[in-house]
Structures are given as C-alpha cells and as structure tokens.
Design a protein around this motif. Structure first.
Motif, PDB file in Angstrom:
ATOM      1  N   VAL A  73       0.815  -1.215   0.000  1.00  0.00           N
ATOM      2  CA  VAL A  73       0.000   0.000   0.000  1.00  0.00           C
ATOM      3  C   VAL A  73       0.850   1.268   0.000  1.00  0.00           C
ATOM      4  O   VAL A  73       0.318   2.364  -0.206  1.00  0.00           O
ATOM      5  N   GLU A 115      -3.271   7.091  -0.802  1.00  0.00           N
ATOM      6  CA  GLU A 115      -4.395   6.903   0.112  1.00  0.00           C
ATOM      7  C   GLU A 115      -4.889   5.469  -0.017  1.00  0.00           C
ATOM      8  O   GLU A 115      -4.907   4.903  -1.104  1.00  0.00           O
ATOM      9  N   VAL A 116      -5.304   4.902   1.118  1.00  0.00           N
ATOM     10  CA  VAL A 116      -5.704   3.501   1.161  1.00  0.00           C
ATOM     11  C   VAL A 116      -7.205   3.407   1.410  1.00  0.00           C
ATOM     12  O   VAL A 116      -7.766   4.190   2.190  1.00  0.00           O
ATOM     13  N   ASP A 176      -8.506  -2.389   0.432  1.00  0.00           N
ATOM     14  CA  ASP A 176      -7.097  -2.666   0.124  1.00  0.00           C
ATOM     15  C   ASP A 176      -6.427  -3.490   1.212  1.00  0.00           C
ATOM     16  O   ASP A 176      -5.338  -4.046   0.997  1.00  0.00           O
ATOM     17  N   LEU A 177      -7.060  -3.559   2.389  1.00  0.00           N
ATOM     18  CA  LEU A 177      -6.493  -4.301   3.518  1.00  0.00           C
ATOM     19  C   LEU A 177      -7.165  -5.659   3.703  1.00  0.00           C
ATOM     20  O   LEU A 177      -6.974  -6.308   4.735  1.00  0.00           O
ATOM     21  N   ARG A 221      -0.136   5.544   5.795  1.00  0.00           N
ATOM     22  CA  ARG A 221      -0.887   6.147   4.713  1.00  0.00           C
ATOM     23  C   ARG A 221      -2.297   6.485   5.207  1.00  0.00           C
ATOM     24  O   ARG A 221      -2.848   5.763   6.046  1.00  0.00           O
ATOM     25  N   LEU A 238      -6.186   6.480   5.574  1.00  0.00           N
ATOM     26  CA  LEU A 238      -7.202   5.459   5.303  1.00  0.00           C
ATOM     27  C   LEU A 238      -8.553   6.151   5.207  1.00  0.00           C
ATOM     28  O   LEU A 238      -9.039   6.733   6.180  1.00  0.00           O
TER      29      LEU A 238
END
Length: 260
Positions: free
Chosen positions: A89, A94-95, A99-100, A162, A164
């Motif tokens: 990431v 930006e996450v 994405d997790l 980053r 979230l």
C-alpha cells in the motif's frame, strides 16, 4: 460556577498522542506565577482522573460523558494505517478499507477508534496496547489503524503510514467536571480558543489604569462629528452678515450701469 483555586498550580491531564506544547508555552507566558503540571493518562483513565480531582482539566478523546463533564471540541484527526515500509500500500497516496482485505488488522485493547466493522482479517489475540501493536507491525504480523498523532508518537524507521479513507475518526476535546470550573480552567479555555491576553471574554478584566469608571455611563466627553467644531458649527462655514445671506455687506453683484 467559577470558583477560587486552592491548588498552587493548574493540573492538566492529557491522553497519548495529544501534544499540548503550544498551549503550555502560552500559559507559562501569561501565568508565570501559576505552574502548569502535565500528566499523561491512558485514554480509558482520563474520566476517572478528572472526577477524582487528580486534574483540573484534561485533553481527552471523544466521546465525553456530557452528564458529568463540560467539554469544548478542539480538532478531529486523520485516520491512517501503519504498515512496514515494503508493504504494497506504500505505492499509493491513500488507502481504502478493501485494500487491507488480505491483511491482519491489529485491534489493541486501548484502541480509540469506534469501529462498526474492522477491515481486513482479525488477529488471534488483541494486543494490550497500541505500543504493543506497533511492535507486531514491525515484526510483520499485521497492520494497524490509528489516528495520525498516535502513528507519529510510535514512529519507527522501518514503518510508515498512509491515510485510510472511509474509516472512523478520533476527535480531541478539552474537558473538565461540570461542577468544578475554576478561574484557571477559564484561563486555559481562553488559550485553547485563541483569545488574546486582553480579551474581555471569560474572566472579567480589570479597567486600564487611569480609565474612568463612568466611561461606559455617558461620563466621557463626546467627540465632535467630522467637519464640525465642538460647539456644533461647521468648521469651514463663513461668518454671515445681518442679512443672513452669507455675502459680505459691501459686495456688489448684478449688471454694470450704463454710461449716459
């Protein structure tokens, strides 16, 4: 009700991640004879410390029980995910929670975010503290979602973070017991709200030296309006003759006489 202070200092509790340095500096400049005592407390213990009289006020995370505390919201923090520097990431600015999806997202017992549903996969056990969770992230066990100030507080060279999006946020407030608002609490409220030292809001300021007590009761002399003298006459008006027409007495106007 505002009361007098029996303690020789102003006692301020604050939770980890909150940095009161600027406000402390201003306090020391304005109140050199009243030391400010700082005490860091765990987020879950802040209310107990305030109600127990161990602190006059606290910089705490919301929500605050408004039945027993008065509170002034100060700011809301950005939420970030803490990851190893080689995590995938880190390639984006930006996450998103999705994405997790394949990551273990650690959820420490002292978490300050109000989650409805934690993203990613849950860990087998919850770490006791945020500091413990950061150590697990460094060991490659998972990732951690926290307010930005906590990511900075537990910064390590082998980790980064980053933003979230679509995640709960944490807000910070100044709080004090509702029935224990002292003059010193009012002074600190003025500082965090950005009031100047001479502000008339909050505590009553004494009149300036030499200022008349009747100045606000009509006792001060009124200044003349622009363009008028103190007597009310126009400063640029000409003196008139008896006729009141404004021309000098011997001024001759009109057509010249014809010569015979």
């Amino acid at each position: 009700m505002t009361g007098s202070d029996a303690t020789p200092s102003f006692r301020l509790a604050y939770v980890p991640g909150v940095m009161p340095d600027k406000w402390v500096r201003i306090w020391n400049e304005r109140q050199p004879d009243v030391p400010l005592t700082l005490t860091q407390v765990p987020p879950g213990a802040a209310a107990e410390r305030l109600l127990g009289g161990d602190a006059d006020a606290g910089l705490v995370r919301t929500p605050v029980d408004r039945d027993v505390f008065s509170a002034i919201p100060l700011y809301t923090e950005q939420t970030v995910v803490v990851v190893p520097k080689d995590h995938m990431v880190t390639a984006v600015d930006e996450v998103a929670p999705e994405d997790l999806a394949d990551d273990i997202v650690l959820h420490p017992l002292d978490d300050v975010l109000d989650w409805e549903s934690l993203p990613g996969r849950p860990a087998l056990e919850r770490p006791a503290t945020t500091a413990d969770a950061v150590e697990l992230v460094a060991a490659g066990i998972g990732v951690l979602v926290v307010p930005l100030s906590l990511a900075r507080l537990h910064h390590r060279k082998d980790l980064t973070h980053r933003p979230l999006r679509d995640a709960p946020e944490s807000s910070v407030a100044l709080a004090w017991p509702e029935d224990a608002k002292t003059d010193r609490v009012e002074d600190f409220i003025g500082i965090v709200r950005g009031r100047t030292v001479n502000s008339t809001r909050g505590r009553q300021q004494p009149p300036a030296r030499g200022e008349s007590a009747n100045a606000d009761r009509g006792g001060a002399r009124r200044k003349p309006e622009p363009g008028k003298s103190a007597a009310g006459k126009s400063a640029g008006a000409k003196r008139t003759g008896k006729s009141g027409r404004g021309a000098p007495k011997n001024d001759r106007r009109g057509k010249p006489r014809r010569r015979s």
